[in-house]
Design an enzyme around this catalytic site. Structure first.
Site, short mmCIF file in Angstrom:
data_model
loop_
_atom_site.label_atom_id
_atom_site.label_comp_id
_atom_site.label_asym_id
_atom_site.label_seq_id
_atom_site.Cartn_x
_atom_site.Cartn_y
_atom_site.Cartn_z
CE LYS A 21 -1.98 1.67 4.22
NZ LYS A 21 -1.00 3.31 4.51
CG ASN A 22 2.90 2.83 3.34
OD1 ASN A 22 0.96 2.78 3.43
ND2 ASN A 22 3.07 2.58 4.86
NE ARG A 91 -6.73 12.69 10.51
CZ ARG A 91 -7.43 11.27 10.57
NH1 ARG A 91 -7.75 10.44 10.17
NH2 ARG A 91 -8.47 12.55 10.96
CB CYS A 115 -4.94 11.08 11.86
SG CYS A 115 -3.39 10.32 11.88
NE ARG A 120 0.21 10.81 9.82
CZ ARG A 120 0.11 9.21 8.97
NH1 ARG A 120 -1.07 9.03 9.44
NH2 ARG A 120 1.12 8.54 9.00
N PRO A 121 2.21 16.45 11.41
CG PRO A 121 3.89 16.71 12.54
CD PRO A 121 3.08 16.54 12.85
CB ILE A 122 2.34 18.78 6.19
CG1 ILE A 122 1.53 19.42 6.27
CG2 ILE A 122 1.54 17.43 6.48
CD1 ILE A 122 0.56 19.57 5.28
CG ASP A 123 7.25 20.39 9.96
OD1 ASP A 123 6.82 19.55 10.41
OD2 ASP A 123 7.95 20.30 10.42
CG ASP A 304 3.51 1.25 9.66
OD1 ASP A 304 2.82 2.16 10.53
OD2 ASP A 304 3.49 1.04 8.31
CB ILE A 326 7.37 7.00 14.77
CG1 ILE A 326 8.99 5.74 14.12
CG2 ILE A 326 7.88 7.28 13.36
CD1 ILE A 326 10.24 6.09 13.91
NE ARG A 396 -7.16 3.99 6.30
CZ ARG A 396 -6.24 4.07 7.15
NH1 ARG A 396 -5.80 4.42 8.11
NH2 ARG A 396 -4.64 5.32 6.59
C1 UD1 Z 1 4.71 7.04 6.63
C2 UD1 Z 1 3.55 5.99 6.89
C3 UD1 Z 1 3.34 4.87 7.70
C4 UD1 Z 1 4.13 4.68 8.51
C5 UD1 Z 1 5.44 6.11 8.52
C6 UD1 Z 1 6.43 6.04 9.02
C7 UD1 Z 1 2.47 6.19 4.06
C8 UD1 Z 1 1.26 6.14 3.20
N1 UD1 Z 1 2.35 5.83 5.58
O1 UD1 Z 1 4.13 8.02 6.79
O2 UD1 Z 1 2.58 3.74 7.16
O3 UD1 Z 1 3.50 4.41 10.16
O4 UD1 Z 1 5.54 6.15 6.87
O5 UD1 Z 1 7.07 4.49 9.04
O6 UD1 Z 1 3.83 5.64 3.31
N2 UD1 Z 1 6.87 14.65 10.95
C9 UD1 Z 1 6.84 16.38 10.66
N3 UD1 Z 1 6.67 16.90 10.00
C10 UD1 Z 1 6.43 16.57 8.48
C11 UD1 Z 1 6.09 15.20 8.41
C12 UD1 Z 1 6.43 14.12 9.19
O7 UD1 Z 1 7.23 16.40 11.80
O8 UD1 Z 1 6.39 17.73 7.27
C13 UD1 Z 1 6.41 13.47 11.55
C14 UD1 Z 1 5.35 13.06 12.38
O9 UD1 Z 1 4.64 13.22 12.98
C15 UD1 Z 1 5.45 11.44 12.46
C16 UD1 Z 1 7.36 11.44 11.53
O10 UD1 Z 1 8.20 13.18 11.29
O11 UD1 Z 1 6.79 11.58 14.44
C17 UD1 Z 1 6.85 10.43 10.93
O12 UD1 Z 1 6.82 10.66 9.37
P1 UD1 Z 1 6.58 10.08 8.19
O13 UD1 Z 1 7.80 9.26 7.62
O14 UD1 Z 1 6.13 11.67 7.29
O15 UD1 Z 1 5.23 9.40 8.14
P2 UD1 Z 1 4.71 9.36 7.42
O16 UD1 Z 1 5.07 9.70 5.62
O17 UD1 Z 1 2.95 10.08 7.06
#
Ligand code: UD1
Length: 418
Positions: A21-22, A91, A115, A120-123, A304, A326, A396
């Protein structure tokens, strides 16, 4: 709302493992860059993949599904906004941001917000796109990104975020000049995305390392591509066999991607065999406590699989300690597992599982995808039937969960909803 009924039993038998999926989701996003047909094989039938299909169609792409193959043609892309309901449904739709921006010069979507796993920040996603030359406005939970053109840049990530690496990588392929992503995620799904991007004519190097280099320029042609096997689904089935004193043989797996889980399960007393694309596990009647499980970016123990492994260890002799580094709020399954008799104490990032002699069936609620899978595993090893509510979370990520478990000799039945 969907519910599943689980009757306990030994997980024993053979099955093949679904496509990842990922991997499929970011590759579907990257297909937006391609002016030509992308034929994507190994796509699991999952709610998240359906949501991604809806997003592509909404944007004006032609998408056809034939069994596990998706044919995507993004030549006719005509929109740049993802509707709110599709953002809410999945999300991780934010993975489309870089691709839409790169292809159309603008992108609009809602912020993914908090979530099930905590904030779930995206900064880092936004910072990466800004470095590539995007202007991004954030207002009232909405994101509007625009860029007349993107240009190559240095992108240092403060943490190897999977999603931020994917967004940066996809957008950089359409930028002019060279991009270097430092502290990039090294998850196998990133390497899969890189291989796909190369297959459509992008010039990317450095997969499986912390530095990815992209020589920009839009992809030049369509392709046929098969995504890798889903290491998390495979790991979940191994945990289910381990929890129930069972014995499984999984086909079509990338064995190297399961090294840390197999290490922990071996410490716990399971016998594991690996040969090319196959993995077998034979579990003892009772598992032992493995050393501390600390979730880390790949090649560390995957976050995961934290919940599925925890569920497998509920009846161990002694106690097991988890450290979730994480995600901040990823122990919500612990309270549900407690309803089946589990003894778990959560303190900050730590969870301590004290083995109990037996679990009992209960009515529980799936709190999130992998937490839901943990409930299935615990229910299979309990002393009576269990019902899991809000099982749509589980759908999912696990294709045909009833069919897979039927092949593995146990009953997981749908009793309500879809
Ligand atoms: C992806 C996977 C998810 C898995 C995760 C970690 C997909 C669709 N999902 O999620 O199944 O659990 O990797 O292996 O592939 N963070 C920030 N700022 C950001 C982005 C992330 O602070 O801009 C933080 C997150 O809150 C979290 C950490 O970084 O604490 C890891 O997140 P990330 O690796 O980005 O996970 P996803 O890509 O959301």
């Amino acid at each position: 709302m969907s519910e599943i009924l689980i009757s306990p039993g030994r997980v024993t038998g053979e099955t093949r493992v679904q496509g990842a999926k990922n991997s499929v989701l970011p590759v579907m996003a990257a297909a937006l860059l391609v002016r030509g047909e992308v034929v994507l094989r190994g796509c699991p039938a999952l709610a998240d993949v359906d949501s991604a299909v809806h997003i592509l169609r909404h944007l004006g792409c032609a998408v056809r599904r034939e069994a596990d193959t998706l044919c995507i043609d993004a030549s006719g892309i005509s929109d740049y906004a993802i509707p709110d309901d599709l953002m809410r449904r999945m999300r991780s739709s934010v993975i489309f941001l870089g691709a839409i921006l790169a292809r159309t010069g603008q992108a609009r979507m809602t912020y993914p917000g908090g979530c099930e796993l905590g904030p779930r920040p995206i900064d880092m996603h936004l910072d990466a796109l800004r470095r590539l030359g995007a202007h991004i406005d954030e207002e009232g939970g909405r994101i509007f990104a625009r860029a007349e053109s993107l240009r190559g840049a240095e992108i240092p990530l403060r943490f190897p975020s999977v999603g931020a690496t994917e967004n940066a990588l996809i957008a950089a392929c359409a930028a002019e000049g060279t991009t270097t992503i430092r502290n990039a995620a090294r998850e196998p799904e990133i390497a899969d995305l890189v291989r796909f991007l190369r297959a459509v004519g992008c010039r990317v190097t450095g997969e499986n390392t912390a530095v990815l280099t992209v020589e920009g320029g839009m992809p030049s042609h369509g392709t046929q591509y098969r995504v890798i096997a889903d290491r998390i689904a495979a790991g979940t089935y191994l945990c289910a066999a381990a929890a129930t004193g069972g014995s499984v043989l999984l086909h079509d797996v990338e064995t190297a991607h399961l090294a840390t889980l197999c290490g922990a399960l071996t410490e716990a007393g399971c016998e594991i065999g690996m040969e090319e694309r196959r993995i077998s596990l034979r579990a003892p009647e009772k598992l032992r406590a493995p050393g501390m499980i600390v979730t880390r970016p790949y090649p560390g123990f995957p976050t995961d699989l934290q919940a599925p492994l925890m569920a497998a260890l509920l009846r161990i002799d002694g106690s097991a300690v988890f450290d979730e580094t994480i995600f901040r709020d990823r122990y919500r399954h612990a309270a549900e597992l407690a309803k089946m008799g589990a003894d778990i104490v959560c303190e900050g990032s730590r969870a301590i599982v004290c083995g109990v002699p037996a679990l009992h069936g209960a009515r529980v609620t799936a709190t999130d995808l992998r937490g839901g899978a943990a409930l299935v595993i615990a229910a299979l090893s309990a002393g009576g039937d269990s019902v899991i509510a809000e099982a749509e979370h589980i759908d999912r990520g696990y294709e045909d969960i009833t069919g897979v478990f039927a092949r593995l000799g146990v009953r997981v039945q749908r009793i309500g909803g879809t």
